[in-house]
Design a protein around this motif. Structure first.
Motif, PDB file in Angstrom:
ATOM      1  N   PHE A  60       0.838  -1.174  -0.110  1.00 41.95           N
ATOM      2  CA  PHE A  60       0.002   0.247   0.079  1.00 41.95           C
ATOM      3  C   PHE A  60       0.950   1.225  -0.116  1.00 41.95           C
ATOM      4  O   PHE A  60       1.934   1.212   0.669  1.00 41.95           O
ATOM      5  N   ARG A  61       0.605   2.116  -0.764  1.00 37.75           N
ATOM      6  CA  ARG A  61       1.275   3.612  -0.632  1.00 37.75           C
ATOM      7  C   ARG A  61       0.697   4.160   0.525  1.00 37.75           C
ATOM      8  O   ARG A  61      -0.229   4.553   0.898  1.00 37.75           O
ATOM      9  N   ASP A  62       1.708   4.605   1.453  1.00 39.71           N
ATOM     10  CA  ASP A  62       1.609   5.129   2.772  1.00 39.71           C
ATOM     11  C   ASP A  62       2.071   6.264   3.060  1.00 39.71           C
ATOM     12  O   ASP A  62       3.294   6.546   3.399  1.00 39.71           O
ATOM     13  N   GLU A  63       1.318   7.420   2.553  1.00 41.25           N
ATOM     14  CA  GLU A  63       1.703   8.935   2.864  1.00 41.25           C
ATOM     15  C   GLU A  63       0.661   9.487   3.748  1.00 41.25           C
ATOM     16  O   GLU A  63      -0.313   9.890   3.538  1.00 41.25           O
ATOM     17  N   PRO A  64       1.066   9.395   5.135  1.00 46.68           N
ATOM     18  CA  PRO A  64       0.205  10.102   6.071  1.00 46.68           C
ATOM     19  C   PRO A  64       0.108  11.576   5.769  1.00 46.68           C
ATOM     20  O   PRO A  64       0.888  12.184   5.265  1.00 46.68           O
ATOM     21  N   VAL A  65      -1.225  11.899   6.254  1.00 48.79           N
ATOM     22  CA  VAL A  65      -1.470  13.301   6.481  1.00 48.79           C
ATOM     23  C   VAL A  65      -0.464  14.321   7.327  1.00 48.79           C
ATOM     24  O   VAL A  65       0.010  15.460   7.051  1.00 48.79           O
ATOM     25  N   ARG A  66      -0.300  13.640   8.484  1.00 47.98           N
ATOM     26  CA  ARG A  66       0.526  14.492   9.351  1.00 47.98           C
ATOM     27  C   ARG A  66       1.497  13.713  10.102  1.00 47.98           C
ATOM     28  O   ARG A  66       2.579  13.791   9.542  1.00 47.98           O
ATOM     29  N   TRP A  67       1.137  12.823  11.055  1.00 49.18           N
ATOM     30  CA  TRP A  67       2.114  12.060  11.892  1.00 49.18           C
ATOM     31  C   TRP A  67       2.830  10.906  11.205  1.00 49.18           C
ATOM     32  O   TRP A  67       2.140   9.904  11.188  1.00 49.18           O
ATOM     33  N   ASP A  68       3.915  10.899  10.298  1.00 50.96           N
ATOM     34  CA  ASP A  68       4.323   9.893   9.674  1.00 50.96           C
ATOM     35  C   ASP A  68       4.319   8.525  10.377  1.00 50.96           C
ATOM     36  O   ASP A  68       3.713   7.583  10.048  1.00 50.96           O
ATOM     37  N   ARG A 128      -6.860   6.354   6.527  1.00 52.65           N
ATOM     38  CA  ARG A 128      -7.899   5.464   5.705  1.00 52.65           C
ATOM     39  C   ARG A 128      -7.612   5.470   4.176  1.00 52.65           C
ATOM     40  O   ARG A 128      -7.780   4.396   3.763  1.00 52.65           O
ATOM     41  N   HIS A 129      -7.031   6.466   3.612  1.00 56.09           N
ATOM     42  CA  HIS A 129      -6.836   6.460   2.333  1.00 56.09           C
ATOM     43  C   HIS A 129      -5.616   5.598   1.974  1.00 56.09           C
ATOM     44  O   HIS A 129      -5.602   5.086   0.582  1.00 56.09           O
ATOM     45  N   VAL A 130      -4.686   4.936   2.736  1.00 58.76           N
ATOM     46  CA  VAL A 130      -3.682   4.027   2.440  1.00 58.76           C
ATOM     47  C   VAL A 130      -4.419   2.675   2.090  1.00 58.76           C
ATOM     48  O   VAL A 130      -3.830   2.168   1.158  1.00 58.76           O
ATOM     49  N   LEU A 131      -5.394   2.257   2.746  1.00 58.15           N
ATOM     50  CA  LEU A 131      -5.994   1.216   2.397  1.00 58.15           C
ATOM     51  C   LEU A 131      -6.710   1.354   1.088  1.00 58.15           C
ATOM     52  O   LEU A 131      -7.043  -0.201   0.856  1.00 58.15           O
ATOM     53  N   ARG A 132      -6.831   2.301   0.441  1.00 58.92           N
ATOM     54  CA  ARG A 132      -7.629   2.143  -0.860  1.00 58.92           C
ATOM     55  C   ARG A 132      -6.456   2.144  -2.064  1.00 58.92           C
ATOM     56  O   ARG A 132      -6.854   2.133  -3.177  1.00 58.92           O
ATOM     57  N   SER A 133      -5.027   1.878  -1.671  1.00 56.10           N
ATOM     58  CA  SER A 133      -4.209   1.796  -2.689  1.00 56.10           C
ATOM     59  C   SER A 133      -3.451   0.480  -2.717  1.00 56.10           C
ATOM     60  O   SER A 133      -2.262   0.231  -3.084  1.00 56.10           O
ATOM     61  N   ARG A 134      -4.119  -0.444  -2.650  1.00 57.80           N
ATOM     62  CA  ARG A 134      -3.773  -1.936  -2.586  1.00 57.80           C
ATOM     63  C   ARG A 134      -3.160  -2.245  -3.975  1.00 57.80           C
ATOM     64  O   ARG A 134      -3.674  -2.169  -5.029  1.00 57.80           O
ATOM     65  N   TRP A 140      13.377  -5.521   3.315  1.00 56.80           N
ATOM     66  CA  TRP A 140      12.548  -4.340   2.941  1.00 56.80           C
ATOM     67  C   TRP A 140      13.329  -2.971   2.608  1.00 56.80           C
ATOM     68  O   TRP A 140      14.027  -2.669   3.469  1.00 56.80           O
ATOM     69  N   GLN A 141      13.065  -2.518   1.508  1.00 53.86           N
ATOM     70  CA  GLN A 141      13.834  -1.498   1.086  1.00 53.86           C
ATOM     71  C   GLN A 141      12.783  -0.363   0.442  1.00 53.86           C
ATOM     72  O   GLN A 141      13.221   0.554  -0.327  1.00 53.86           O
ATOM     73  N   GLU A 142      11.418  -0.427   0.881  1.00 57.27           N
ATOM     74  CA  GLU A 142      10.517   0.470   0.350  1.00 57.27           C
ATOM     75  C   GLU A 142      10.533   1.923   1.209  1.00 57.27           C
ATOM     76  O   GLU A 142      11.141   1.779   2.169  1.00 57.27           O
ATOM     77  N   ARG A 143       9.967   2.773   0.514  1.00 58.27           N
ATOM     78  CA  ARG A 143       9.895   4.191   1.213  1.00 58.27           C
ATOM     79  C   ARG A 143       8.325   4.462   1.157  1.00 58.27           C
ATOM     80  O   ARG A 143       7.775   4.406   0.037  1.00 58.27           O
ATOM     81  N   GLU A 144       7.770   5.023   2.344  1.00 57.86           N
ATOM     82  CA  GLU A 144       6.345   5.107   2.380  1.00 57.86           C
ATOM     83  C   GLU A 144       5.225   4.155   1.904  1.00 57.86           C
ATOM     84  O   GLU A 144       4.503   4.484   0.964  1.00 57.86           O
ATOM     85  N   THR A 170      -0.486  -6.725   9.657  1.00 58.47           N
ATOM     86  CA  THR A 170       0.349  -5.727   9.044  1.00 58.47           C
ATOM     87  C   THR A 170       1.816  -5.827   9.392  1.00 58.47           C
ATOM     88  O   THR A 170       2.117  -5.994  10.511  1.00 58.47           O
ATOM     89  N   LEU A 171       2.581  -6.113   8.382  1.00 59.42           N
ATOM     90  CA  LEU A 171       3.905  -6.443   8.695  1.00 59.42           C
ATOM     91  C   LEU A 171       4.980  -5.493   8.873  1.00 59.42           C
ATOM     92  O   LEU A 171       5.806  -5.247   9.692  1.00 59.42           O
ATOM     93  N   LEU A 172       4.818  -4.333   7.778  1.00 62.06           N
ATOM     94  CA  LEU A 172       5.806  -3.353   7.737  1.00 62.06           C
ATOM     95  C   LEU A 172       5.367  -2.007   7.473  1.00 62.06           C
ATOM     96  O   LEU A 172       4.454  -2.002   6.592  1.00 62.06           O
ATOM     97  N   ARG A 173       6.245  -1.133   7.804  1.00 57.15           N
ATOM     98  CA  ARG A 173       5.893   0.185   7.005  1.00 57.15           C
ATOM     99  C   ARG A 173       7.325   0.938   6.866  1.00 57.15           C
ATOM    100  O   ARG A 173       8.145   0.218   7.095  1.00 57.15           O
ATOM    101  N   ALA A 174       7.146   2.084   6.261  1.00 58.48           N
ATOM    102  CA  ALA A 174       8.543   2.866   5.701  1.00 58.48           C
ATOM    103  C   ALA A 174       8.205   4.225   5.866  1.00 58.48           C
ATOM    104  O   ALA A 174       8.218   5.261   4.872  1.00 58.48           O
ATOM    105  N   PRO A 175       7.746   4.836   7.176  1.00 57.54           N
ATOM    106  CA  PRO A 175       7.468   6.387   7.253  1.00 57.54           C
ATOM    107  C   PRO A 175       8.767   7.159   7.105  1.00 57.54           C
ATOM    108  O   PRO A 175       9.973   6.592   7.510  1.00 57.54           O
ATOM    109  N   ARG A 176       8.566   8.487   6.894  1.00 62.87           N
ATOM    110  CA  ARG A 176       9.857   9.334   6.642  1.00 62.87           C
ATOM    111  C   ARG A 176      10.248   9.991   7.881  1.00 62.87           C
ATOM    112  O   ARG A 176      11.554  10.433   8.085  1.00 62.87           O
TER     113      ARG A 176
END
Length: 985
Positions: A686-694, A700-706, A754-758, A839-845
């Protein structure tokens, strides 16, 4: 005379800004400044070394060189010691040393700070953007600073902590680690001067705050509004300070209405034990804050300060023993109040039940031994949600009350109460309060007080709330401005009544006021925010889970060796291990929301801890693991058949050419467990680009980008497994499927480079079970949550906490999914069944741009069975594998006559008496009757969670009755097993 309110208020702001604040200080004399940048790695040194009192073998003696206002200092994360020398000139006004280390106009506790010392090493006062002065003469002057001739020498330990919450906030930064040596120095000395301080100007500023700032919150239809407005304008017209204060005297003397809301104001500094700074910096932050608190108490006898976290007191005790003795004296007076009774303000969702018990037992024991004090209120203002096990845990540990305010951050629904009875999963209730000011770091402003009154949601039952004031997160605590405002709002018309006093007094009054009329909230306190903290920095979750499992194993084996063989129990080593685990459960470490420095150190700490705990395992034998209280040896897995088939005679799994489970069949009934048309084991990105707190938020919008990882794949059958490998970008994913003989379960291991970002990674496990609700393990029980989105509150739980297992069921079939290291999860209805997605992993900035880069291993099992079977599988999957483990006969088992109950933990008693402690609880939310079956001669008594005899007047149910345990839903029973004299260890 016509009065225009907006013009008066605008005039007031300018007069304060341009005419009054500049008159607060009158420059008197310059001072001489010299500086020493701590050599080597720039890490802090003992104050005695910087002051020339001690010599460190691995450090050169401090070399102070001339330093001037305007010079820069640093580097980031470094320490610079300033030596300030001067002579105080004669002055009828108090004289203060005014310092500005280069502060920004925001983020108290979020960037550079300082602690001022006398030459003998005694801390005097701390410095931060709202507290940049040291009183040298007059009331409240720092003691023993001036020589007879007025000369002085002071030292400032200046910490160049970088500003990570600047504008814009939450930008990607490398400042979570020390920068390169050629990075520019971040701060500049702006001011260092002796000034005369005007108490009259200070008082006028506070008078104008209490009146002018109150005006926007008064009703223009009432006479009070216009009289205050007229008084403010008269004060602005005055030509001198006494006349201005006189113009305001009458409106400031008007008492509050008889029905005015009451506010108990408590000084506080919520200090994150780590966050945008490493643990070593928190030690200094605590000392700075307490130094300021003590200085304020010397001048204001009404001030009361509440401080949580035994760990933070212990740091001061170790680092600044002379300061700590002053703290201890104020605790004895009741003016510094140790609250919370926990080792740290931990995460309140992810730690195991025994970890929460130890947070309490280690904290309360420290408070009792150090201060002769035991807190009656759980104090967790900033943790990210609260398990429904808390009411029982708190009450069984002797607490009466619970405090938080974090649910005011909800992003979907508004919590309906501020003072209420919180009912846990077992039915236990505890009086709980959320300060309606919606902050744990108030400044006692008119706006905050007005918000508290209007926001308070229990007005029909109560007229009283709590206000925690003082700079927090990065520390700092209350300042003299806040206290002055609190005094003016003590009894002022148009405002609530404000009283400075201890929080326990508020709770006692609220309890008496509400009686049995408190509204009730049942179940967990789910925070509709910060859902990503269940996954960010997965190494924290794995390190914590594995440390808890190792401690459970080691404590049991050591107990068995002590009881049976008279072996020495490693009390001190286990205490040290527990304190390490408890510290790292702090609510910005375990949740993964700290800078990279914190998590790098934590990963190393967990590795050392695991090695140390393994070295404590007594005895020797073949490899194995402790499941329940029985040693289990490894079994060979079922060899895969042709065409990607695993079959153990109970389940049959077919892994297709794309590497996913296309069919999972229970052979006894022929029941297909995979949703029709679905596949088990699909990895979803999923593309994980938070609105505020990374690092915090999973929006919610993250789970729409599967995007399902169905690209190029290699499927290979090995001797005992089917191994699936696929690549996506720079990341590699390997899924391994195995089956054990004679077990209705499919094991799934996922290895990720894991080498993903966001991006976010989930594992999809859609099972053919139709259910409206799913059940998740929580501390000492389980919690049921919806699989649908019927209401806003249902929909808001789109990512929740699962401990070791999730279970879904329909009549005739139950399916469990167990894990060894994840917490974040969603379970939602899909056509034909239910999709369970850990949920296994994230990659916040932010705050760590390299979060979770690298290799990780996750183990899951999908099994057929009821909740008891699922729990047993979770015990098995989470049991640590030990290289050599001797067989051991159980010290205690349960003969269950009805219902379901388990022994959760066995250890020796904290009092080192040699007694054995066994923690038992009911597991299914029903009722159980069981009889303890001991493997050694002992008498059995029941205690509270702190291993003390149950109080005779307790309203909590007693479990031990005539040698049997009669347990209510999810009831916990703590048993003390006192060995018979002939069997003493």
């Amino acid at each position: 005379m016509h009065v225009n309110p907006s013009i008066v208020l605008a005039r007031l702001q300018r007069v304060v800004r341009e005419r009054l604040r500049p008159r607060l200080y009158e420059p008197l004399a310059d001072v001489s400044v010299s500086a020493w940048r701590v050599d080597g790695d720039g890490e802090p040194v003992p104050p005695g070394h910087a002051l020339g009192l001690d010599v460190l073998a691995d450090r050169e003696n401090p070399g102070y060189v001339p330093f001037a206002v305007g010079d820069t200092w640093g580097p980031a994360w470094g320490t610079t010691w300033l030596r300030i020398e001067g002579r105080v000139p004669g002055s009828v006004l108090p004289v203060e040393l005014v310092l500005d280390l280069g502060w920004f106009d925001h983020s108290v506790g979020g960037h550079c700070e300082g602690l001022v010392y006398r030459p003998d090493g005694m801390p005097v006062k701390a410095l931060h953007p709202r507290n940049g002065w040291v009183r040298l003469t007059g009331p409240g002057a720092a003691p023993d600073v001036l020589a007879v001739d007025g000369s002085f020498t002071l030292y400032v330990e200046a910490a160049a902590n970088p500003l990570l919450l600047g504008l814009p906030p939450f930008v990607e930064t490398t400042l979570g680690e020390k920068p390169r040596p050629d990075e520019p120095e971040p701060y500049r000395l702006v001011a260092a001067q002796l000034c005369a301080f005007s108490p009259d100007v200070f008082a006028l500023l506070r008078d104008l705050e209490a009146t002018g700032d109150l005006l926007p919150h008064l009703d223009p239809g009432e006479p009070r509004y216009w009289r205050v407005l007229d008084a403010v304008e008269a004060a602005l017209d005055a030509t001198n300070v006494p006349d201005a204060r006189a113009a305001l005297a009458d409106v400031l003397a008007r008492p509050a209405h008889a029905t005015a809301h009451r506010v108990t104001a408590v000084g506080h500094a919520h200090i994150d034990s780590a966050w945008l700074w490493p643990l070593r910096e928190t030690r200094r932050k605590v000392a700075r804050t307490l130094t300021n608190v003590l200085a304020l108490m010397d001048t204001d006898p009404t001030m009361v300060y509440a401080m949580s976290s035994a760990q933070q007191f212990a740091w001061v005790q170790a680092d600044h023993p002379e300061l700590f003795e002053r703290v201890r004296a104020r605790v004895a007076e009741g003016r510094i109040v140790p609250v919370g009774g926990m080792w740290v303000e931990s995460d309140a969702v992810m730690p195991a039940g025994e970890s929460l018990v130890r947070q309490i037992s280690y904290g309360q024991r420290y408070f009792a031994e150090t201060f002769g004090h035991e807190s009656e209120v759980v104090w967790l203002p900033d943790s990210f949600g609260y398990s429904g096990a808390w009411p029982q845990l708190a009450r069984r540990a002797g607490y009466r009350w619970f405090l938080t305010q974090k649910l005011s951050w909800n992003d979907t629904t508004v919590f309906p109460h501020h003072t209420f009875a919180w009912e846990g999963i077992d039915g236990t209730r505890i009086l709980t309060h959320f300060p309606p000011s919606d902050t744990y770091a108030a400044e006692v402003t008119a706006a905050e007080l007005k918000h508290a009154v209007t926001n308070f949601r229990d007005k029909t039952r109560s007229d009283h709330s709590l206000l925690l004031f003082g700079y927090g997160d990065g520390g700092g605590g209350p300042n003299r401005e806040m206290l002055a405002r609190a005094h003016r709002f003590r009894d002022l018309e148009g405002a609530p009544r404000v009283e400075l006093r201890a929080p326990e007094k508020f709770f006692a009054d609220a309890e008496a006021e509400l009686g049995d009329r408190a509204p009730v909230w049942a179940g967990e306190l789910y925070l509709e925010l910060h859902r990503g903290t269940l996954t960010s920095q997965i190494a924290m979750k794995q390190g914590n889970r594995r440390a808890e499992a190792m401690l459970r194993t080691v404590e049991y084996l050591a107990t068995a060796a002590a009881v049976r063989d008279g072996a020495a129990y490693p009390y001190d080593e286990l205490d040290e291990a527990w304190r390490t685990v408890l510290l790292h459960q702090f609510h910005d470490i375990l949740p993964g929301s700290s800078i990279s420095w914190v998590h790098r150190e934590a990963r190393d700490t967990y590795a050392r801890l695991d090695a140390r705990l393994r070295s404590l395992v007594p005895g020797s034998g073949a490899p194995g693991r402790l499941v329940g209280w029985t040693v289990v040896r490894a079994e060979p897995a079922v060899a895969p058949g042709a065409d990607g088939v695993l079959d153990n005679g109970i389940l049959r799994a077919v892994i297709g050419p794309d590497g996913h489970v296309t069919t999972l069949t229970e052979l006894r009934t022929g029941r297909e467990l995979v949703v029709e048309g679905g596949q088990l084991g699909v990895l979803q990105l999923f593309r994980d680009e938070p609105v505020r707190w990374d690092a915090w938020d999973l929006d919610r919008h993250v789970l729409r980008s599967r995007v399902e990882l169905t690209g190029p794949v290699t499927v290979a059958a090995t001797g005992d497994a089917i191994v699936v490998t696929r690549q996506h970008g720079d990341s590699t994913f390997t899924t391994t499927y195995t089956m054990r003989p004679d077990a209705p379960r499919l094991d799934v291991t996922v290895d990720v480079d894991w080498q993903e970002r966001e991006h976010l990674l989930k594992l999809s496990l859609p099972v053919a079970v139709h259910t409206m609700r799913s059940r998740y393990e929580t501390q000492y029980g389980s919690i049921e949550r919806p699989t649908h989105e019927n209401t806003l509150a249902d929909e808001a739980q789109y990512e929740v906490c699962s401990h070791r297992w999730v279970h879904v069921a329909e009549p005739g079939l139950g399916v469990g999914v167990v894990n060894d290291s994840t917490y974040g999860c969603d379970v939602r209805r899909v056509p034909g069944g239910t999709d369970i997605r850990p949920t296994l992993l994230r990659a916040p900035r932010f705050p760590d741009p390299d979060t979770d880069r690298g290799r990780h291993t996750f183990r899951f099992a999908v099994l057929v069975g009821d909740e008891t079977d699922t729990r047993a599988a979770a015990d098995d999957l989470n049991a640590p594998q030990l290289a050599a483990l001797a067989d051991v006969e159980p010290l205690m088992t349960l003969d269950v006559e009805s219902g379901a109950a388990v022994i959760d933990w066995i250890k020796l008693a904290d009092d080192r008496s040699g007694d054995v402690i066994a923690r038992v609880h009911e597991t299914r939310g029903g009722r159980a009757i069981t009889r303890p079956n001991l493997g050694f001669d002992a008498t059995v008594t029941e205690t509270d969670l702190l291993e003390r005899p149950l109080p005779p007047d307790s309203d909590l149910p007693v479990a031990l009755r005539a040698g049997r345990l009669v347990l209510g839903p999810y009831q916990i029973a703590t048993l003390r097993l006192t060995p018979s004299p002939s069997k003493e260890c």
